[in-house]
Design a protein around this motif. Structure first.
Motif, PDB file in Angstrom:
ATOM      1  N   ASP A 121      89.578  48.703  47.561  1.00 23.18           N
ATOM      2  CA  ASP A 121      88.662  48.070  48.522  1.00 23.18           C
ATOM      3  C   ASP A 121      88.568  46.583  48.234  1.00 23.18           C
ATOM      4  O   ASP A 121      87.811  46.162  47.381  1.00 23.18           O
ATOM      5  N   GLU A 156      81.592  42.258  51.721  1.00 25.35           N
ATOM      6  CA  GLU A 156      80.765  43.096  50.861  1.00 25.35           C
ATOM      7  C   GLU A 156      79.313  42.644  50.780  1.00 25.35           C
ATOM      8  O   GLU A 156      78.485  43.327  50.175  1.00 25.35           O
ATOM      9  N   ASN A 220      74.893  47.866  49.052  1.00 21.24           N
ATOM     10  CA  ASN A 220      75.884  48.895  49.372  1.00 21.24           C
ATOM     11  C   ASN A 220      76.467  49.560  48.125  1.00 21.24           C
ATOM     12  O   ASN A 220      77.564  50.092  48.153  1.00 21.24           O
ATOM     13  N   MET A 221      75.706  49.509  47.023  1.00 27.86           N
ATOM     14  CA  MET A 221      76.113  50.187  45.793  1.00 27.86           C
ATOM     15  C   MET A 221      74.954  51.039  45.276  1.00 27.86           C
ATOM     16  O   MET A 221      73.819  50.573  45.225  1.00 27.86           O
ATOM     17  N   HIS A 274      79.553  54.275  46.314  1.00 29.42           N
ATOM     18  CA  HIS A 274      79.416  53.454  47.518  1.00 29.42           C
ATOM     19  C   HIS A 274      78.090  53.806  48.193  1.00 29.42           C
ATOM     20  O   HIS A 274      77.740  54.969  48.320  1.00 29.42           O
ATOM     21  N   GLY A 419      79.786  54.010  56.517  1.00 30.76           N
ATOM     22  CA  GLY A 419      80.224  52.695  56.059  1.00 30.76           C
ATOM     23  C   GLY A 419      80.510  51.770  57.228  1.00 30.76           C
ATOM     24  O   GLY A 419      80.918  52.216  58.302  1.00 30.76           O
ATOM     25  N   ASP A 441      87.779  58.870  45.746  1.00 31.73           N
ATOM     26  CA  ASP A 441      87.161  57.643  46.240  1.00 31.73           C
ATOM     27  C   ASP A 441      86.498  56.923  45.066  1.00 31.73           C
ATOM     28  O   ASP A 441      85.487  57.392  44.538  1.00 31.73           O
ATOM     29  N   MET A 443      85.870  53.453  45.321  1.00 34.35           N
ATOM     30  CA  MET A 443      85.382  52.176  45.835  1.00 34.35           C
ATOM     31  C   MET A 443      83.976  51.901  45.299  1.00 34.35           C
ATOM     32  O   MET A 443      83.135  52.795  45.247  1.00 34.35           O
ATOM     33  N   HIS A 444      83.748  50.671  44.895  1.00 39.48           N
ATOM     34  CA  HIS A 444      82.447  50.194  44.392  1.00 39.48           C
ATOM     35  C   HIS A 444      82.071  50.821  43.052  1.00 39.48           C
ATOM     36  O   HIS A 444      80.930  50.697  42.624  1.00 39.48           O
ATOM     37  N   GLN A 445      83.008  51.489  42.389  1.00 35.87           N
ATOM     38  CA  GLN A 445      82.710  52.151  41.126  1.00 35.87           C
ATOM     39  C   GLN A 445      83.484  51.512  39.981  1.00 35.87           C
ATOM     40  O   GLN A 445      84.433  50.758  40.182  1.00 35.87           O
ATOM     41  N   GLU A 448      87.810  51.437  39.340  1.00 33.49           N
ATOM     42  CA  GLU A 448      88.376  51.540  40.686  1.00 33.49           C
ATOM     43  C   GLU A 448      89.902  51.564  40.577  1.00 33.49           C
ATOM     44  O   GLU A 448      90.497  50.791  39.827  1.00 33.49           O
TER      45      GLU A 448
END
Length: 471
Positions: A121, A156, A220-221, A274, A419, A441, A443-445, A448
């Motif tokens: 992402d 983001e 968004n996290m 996410h 999203g 998935d 993303m945002h972790q 990544e």
């Protein structure tokens, strides 16, 4: 014309693709407002990523345009209709996120996976899509439409990049297009997106004092870490914490206590995710509030903790709040308690991010939140996004699904998500890839990653998709 084997064309360019991807992944393009100025509207990192991408495009023979370091584009082909492709080069924070096994800005390949912030992402998919177009250009394939490839630097955070771009670009909007920033087979519907800041007073009146409570990096996290500083009546604090962690062992929570000058700092660790899929994470802030609820707080501190523990804990749809709303086409409302602040000398707030279907409204949710005990005000944050949908029978959707089916052997189907992607910037805009079915998935972790084979596979899909839409 002979049938083109786009997979083989990607194979010829895979080393070059990975070299370019590594170059842009090494740029820490987190937004940094502390270093923002006229030349770096979101800080030096996003600007450097944009410069790097546009230099890559110029190397490959495109004439680029830079819109004051907010966003950039280049065009290819001729025709009255314009196909827009919109990616982004900024990333969510990694430096303050726990659990990384590698340097997030030194990409590495392990066990066939590419680890780096932005691998999934959205730098990986954006570069894969760029190479899809590069193949078309280098093969000299005939097109009947113009292609405009746009990259932003603030997806983001607040989409200030696209606000600026569309205000200052004197070209008409693309007629249709996609963003390579989600998952396959397609995202042709997106829920609305709004953040509402629930405010409380920052006062204490109990035997236990809450000096501060902090959690969350972005709306968004899902917050992975939460910290509270307390004092006063805290008897058997460690024993209570041990019992709490044992009771909630299934959540894999950890928490440390540090004491200094009569104040106790508790740091709770959960699991990031996410914000559009809060159920995939473990919100450290809500669990810290649940633990603190057994202590003797009063006034604003108690209202803050009770609101979190009673109304937010493990409720990802707002049912306890009375906000839950489901639409037959778009599904439910999701809620992420993303950014938390309690300061005994000032601000106390919890920022809730909602992904809502048609039929629900920010104003409805604001009114419900304002009626909850201890809430002093509810502010709707700027940049409200309304629900977006492109019908399944639109040629854009049907063409993209057909290409997906050809390359995967799987049946394509429409999808609506919580999203928000740049696909919604166009009336006939969708999100297309690059996460495949069955792919984890991240993303945002922390950690990544993107499977390397999936990067190449998505590049072949993008190449054929662009060709089919613009030939």
């Amino acid at each position: 014309m002979a049938t083109i084997d786009f997979t083989a064309e990607v194979e010829k360019r895979k080393d070059a693709l990975m070299e370019d991807l590594f170059t842009i992944l090494k740029v820490n393009s987190e937004r940094d407002d502390s270093k923002a100025d006229k030349e770096n509207p979101f800080g030096p990192g996003p600007r450097k990523a944009l410069d790097t991408f546009l230099a890559m495009a110029e190397r490959d023979g495109y004439k680029t345009s830079n819109f004051d370091n907010y966003a950039g584009h280049f065009e290819f082909g001729e025709g009255d209709e314009v196909l827009g492709i919109i990616g982004h080069l900024d990333v969510v924070p990694a430096a303050d996120q726990e659990g990384w096994n590698t340097n997030p800005y030194e990409p590495v390949i392990k066990d066939g996976n590419l680890y780096a912030r932005g691998a999934s992402d959205d730098k990986g998919p954006t570069i894969a899509c760029y190479y899809g177009l590069k193949i078309i250009k280098e093969l000299g394939l005939p097109l009947s439409k113009k292609i405009r490839f746009i990259v932003g630097t603030d997806e983001e955070s607040g989409w200030g990049d696209m606000d600026y771009y569309f205000e200052h670009c004197d070209l008409p909007l693309p007629d249709f297009g996609f963003s390579p920033d989600a998952e396959f087979p397609i995202i042709n519907g997106e829920k609305g997106n709004v953040s509402e800041i629930v405010k409380f007073n920052g006062k204490n009146a109990g035997a236990t004092v809450l000096h501060s409570f902090k959690s969350g990096l972005r709306l968004n996290m899902v917050p992975e870490v939460a910290t509270a500083v307390i004092s006063g009546e805290v008897a058997d604090l460690q024993a209570k914490l041990d019992a709490f962690l044992a009771e909630n062992a299934s959540k894999n929570l950890t928490c440390e206590i540090e004491e200094a000058a009569g104040k106790y700092t508790l740091t709770m660790h959960g699991k990031g995710a996410h914000g559009a899929m809060p159920e995939k994470g473990v919100n450290a802030a809500t669990y810290l509030a649940l633990f603190l609820q057994q202590l003797s707080f009063a006034d604003g501190a108690k209202a803050y903790i009770d609101f979190a523990a009673d109304l937010l804990l493990e409720d990802h749809e707002g049912e306890k709040l009375g906000i839950a709303y489901t639409d037959e086409l778009m599904g439910n409302t999701s809620m992420n308690a993303g950014v938390w602040v309690f300061d005994e000398n000032g601000e106390a707030s919890i920022a809730l991010n909602f992904r809502f279907p048609q039929g629900n409204t920010p104003e409805r949710m604001q009114e419900i939140l304002a009626g909850k005990a201890g809430v002093t005000e509810v502010e709707i944050a700027p940049h409200v996004m309304t629900p977006h949908y492109v019908p399944e029978n639109d040629p854009l959707v049907s063409t993209l699904l057909s290409v997906y089916e050809k390359h995967t052997g799987l049946k394509g189907y429409e999808t609506i998500i919580g999203g928000g992607t740049f696909g919604r910037l166009l009336e006939r805009g969708v999100a297309y890839g690059a996460m495949f079915e069955g792919e984890e998935d991240t993303m945002h972790q922390s950690n990544e990653y993107k499977p390397v084979d999936a990067i190449f596979k998505s590049a072949a899909i993008y190449a054929e998709a662009i060709y089919e839409l613009a030939k």
